[in-house]
Scaffold this active site. Structure first.
Site, PDB file in Angstrom:
ATOM      1  N   LYS A 196       0.863  -1.172   0.000  1.00  0.00           N
ATOM      2  CA  LYS A 196       0.000   0.000   0.000  1.00  0.00           C
ATOM      3  C   LYS A 196       0.913   1.240   0.000  1.00  0.00           C
ATOM      4  CE  LYS A 196      -2.635   3.454   1.178  1.00  0.00           C
ATOM      5  NZ  LYS A 196      -2.025   4.799   1.202  1.00  0.00           N
ATOM      6  N   GLU A 211       9.846   2.350  10.477  1.00  0.00           N
ATOM      7  CA  GLU A 211      10.913   3.314  10.166  1.00  0.00           C
ATOM      8  C   GLU A 211      10.233   4.669  10.094  1.00  0.00           C
ATOM      9  OE1 GLU A 211      12.837   5.887   8.514  1.00  0.00           O
ATOM     10  OE2 GLU A 211      13.233   4.714   6.699  1.00  0.00           O
ATOM     11  N   CYS A 263      13.706  11.221   5.659  1.00  0.00           N
ATOM     12  CA  CYS A 263      13.586  11.066   7.109  1.00  0.00           C
ATOM     13  C   CYS A 263      14.936  11.139   7.814  1.00  0.00           C
ATOM     14  CB  CYS A 263      12.888   9.756   7.437  1.00  0.00           C
ATOM     15  SG  CYS A 263      13.601   8.323   6.618  1.00  0.00           S
ATOM     16  N   GLU A 312      10.582  17.559  13.019  1.00  0.00           N
ATOM     17  CA  GLU A 312      10.948  17.237  11.646  1.00  0.00           C
ATOM     18  C   GLU A 312      10.180  18.131  10.670  1.00  0.00           C
ATOM     19  OE1 GLU A 312      11.678  13.155   9.179  1.00  0.00           O
ATOM     20  OE2 GLU A 312       9.769  13.316  10.232  1.00  0.00           O
TER      21      GLU A 312
END
Length: 503
Positions: free
Chosen positions: A185, A260, A294, A393
């Site tokens: 997905k 992750e 990331c 972030e």
């Protein structure tokens, strides 16, 4: 635009199928803000169909052709996929650039890595044939014991939009190598190349149901996939918020997950560096992939003695970065992925400025680009460790800077974060680099560089950056389970209980 986006449906049981609810989502080119196609939008009904296809593919009758087959059998399919990916490299890269705004030269690099990843896990699949039974020494001679590794079963793979095909491959390739059936997905924000991967798998004759691809919204397709009782494992790359929801859903069924998640990685630059080399690695570490990575080393921790000269040089280097449509030759910074991300990044910058930080360069739309979600690469100074820009972030081309006086202070600043995915240290003193590497709490540390990634090495983080490792043999083991087999080999009875008296 040089190519047309193919019209695809969901890929279930080796066939293209229209979503049960017949919904589709638009594809918007972030460089032009134009609709260039559409993707099918799966819902829970389609998830059920995909899981059923995967279950049948691993059933006793059909599974012998996949999960129980020698690894060399699966390796042939993985290598055939790699070959087809290479044949379609230019097309795949262009589709990727149009979908997520990645500079074309980066996308070409990514497609090479995709093919290499399939080849690598083909090798590991073959290696499983020589490791069918691992003997275990036990202290009783009446017993023999060995361990076998078996595929974990049906796996749900939920992937992000910044590396649409590569991040999917990091999961699909080892899952298939292990003998699992996979349901992929991808992010609804960028799914084109994942559907093309399905087309490649169909072309090479991958057995039906072994890979199913469901595009669509996270809450409509990703959530039911993660919580489906017949999915044996979920692997996810993406935001902390979504990762927490997936973990909560999996916990109700005691289902293993690999996560992750995000990062706010530091890059520590000492006073003994070659300035231009350090500057280039610093901007590469933060602005590569349009800053949407990331592991981006977006917190620059800079020795105070070189701060003035270093910042002067990094501004000059940053202003020299070519910002353009990602399809243009020499583009080094394309648009961020969509309008939502664009506004989010601008808000981060505005908040930093309101809190007293200094925008050293960038922070606005390039004057020559009137359309598209373009943002100049941004460097922010005069930040405090309590500021949002330092702690959260951004997922965009934004670098924030703090200075330090000594090694202990640098380590403290580097570790003062909830995240622990990546980190970098730049210094000519390799003993110092080794000390910093040991002291920093992160899953990945780069020395005198930032961001290089190799399929042979483990990838993953600590703390809020998630757990589990992808790539290397660790990635293959993600999709396998350990079975102990213990055999009683003595000719003597066990003798624990007394036999009944003979009548």
């Amino acid at each position: 635009m040089t190519i047309t986006v193919p019209f695809r449906q969901l890929f279930i049981d080796g066939e293209w199928r229209e979503p049960v609810r017949k919904n589709r989502l638009p594809i918007i080119n972030p460089a032009t803000e134009e609709i260039i196609g559409s993707i099918p939008s799966a819902t829970s009904e389609d998830v059920d169909l995909a899981v059923d296809a995967a279950r049948k593919a691993l059933s006793r009758n059909r599974g012998k052709d996949w999960s129980s087959a020698p690894g060399a059998h699966r390796a042939k399919y993985l290598r055939a996929i790699a070959t087809k990916i290479r044949e379609r490299k230019s097309e795949m890269a262009e589709l990727e650039s149009m979908d997520c705004g990645k500079p074309l030269e980066e996308a070409l690099w990514d497609i090479d890595d995709v093919a290499a990843c399939f080849d690598y896990y083909a090798d590991l699949a073959e290696g499983l044939d020589t490791k069918k039974k691992t003997p275990v020494s036990v202290p009783m001679e009446e017993f023999k014991c060995h361990v076998v590794m078996e595929p974990i079963g049906i796996v749900g793979l939920i992937t992000p939009w910044n590396y649409p095909l590569l991040m999917s491959t990091w999961k699909v390739a080892p899952a298939l190598a292990a003998g699992c059936a996979a349901i992929l997905k991808p992010s609804e924000v960028a799914s084109i190349t994942c559907l093309e991967l399905a087309a490649v798998c169909r072309e090479v004759g991958l057995p039906p149901g072994i890979l199913n691809v469901l595009t669509g919204l996270g809450h409509e397709a990703g959530a039911p996939l993660a919580s489906h009782p017949d999915v044996n494992k979920v692997a996810f790359t993406g935001s902390n918020m979504t990762g927490s929801k997936i973990m909560a859903a999996a916990s109700k069924l005691a289902k293993p997950v690999t996560l992750e998640l995000g990062g706010k990685s530091p890059i520590v630059v000492f006073e003994d560096v070659d300035l231009d080399k350090a500057v280039e690695w610093t901007i590469f570490g933060c602005f590569w992939t349009n800053g949407q990575i990331c592991s981006a080393t977006s917190r620059l921790i800079l020795h105070e003695s070189i701060a003035t000269e270093f910042l002067d040089r990094i501004v000059k280097w940053t202003k020299n970065i070519k910002i353009s449509d990602p399809m243009e030759e020499g583009c080094r910074l394309g648009p961020v992925v969509n309008a939502s991300q664009y506004e989010k990044i601008k808000k981060f910058i505005a908040t930093a400025k309101s809190e007293g930080a200094t925008i050293l360069c960038g922070g606005t739309r390039p004057k020559n680009l009137k359309k598209g979600y373009f943002l100049e690469p941004t460097i922010i100074t005069n930040v405090s460790t309590s500021m949002q820009i330092w702690r959260e972030e951004v997922f965009g081309p934004v670098l924030c800077v703090k200075t330090f006086r000594n090694e202990d202070e640098a380590i403290e600043l580097a570790n003062d974060t909830e995240y622990g995915l990546g980190a970098a240290v730049i210094s000519k003193n390799l003993e110092r680099c080794d000390r910093i590497t040991k002291a920093i709490n992160s899953g990945i540390v780069w020395v005198n560089c930032s961001q290089p990634c190799f399929v042979q090495a483990p990838w993953g983080g600590n703390k809020r950056s998630g757990f589990g490792r992808e790539l290397g043999h660790w990635g293959l083991e993600n999709y396998m389970t350990v079975k102990q087999v213990t055999e009683y080999v003595s000719n003597e009875p066990w003798g624990w209980y007394k036999p009944p008296s003979k009548l």
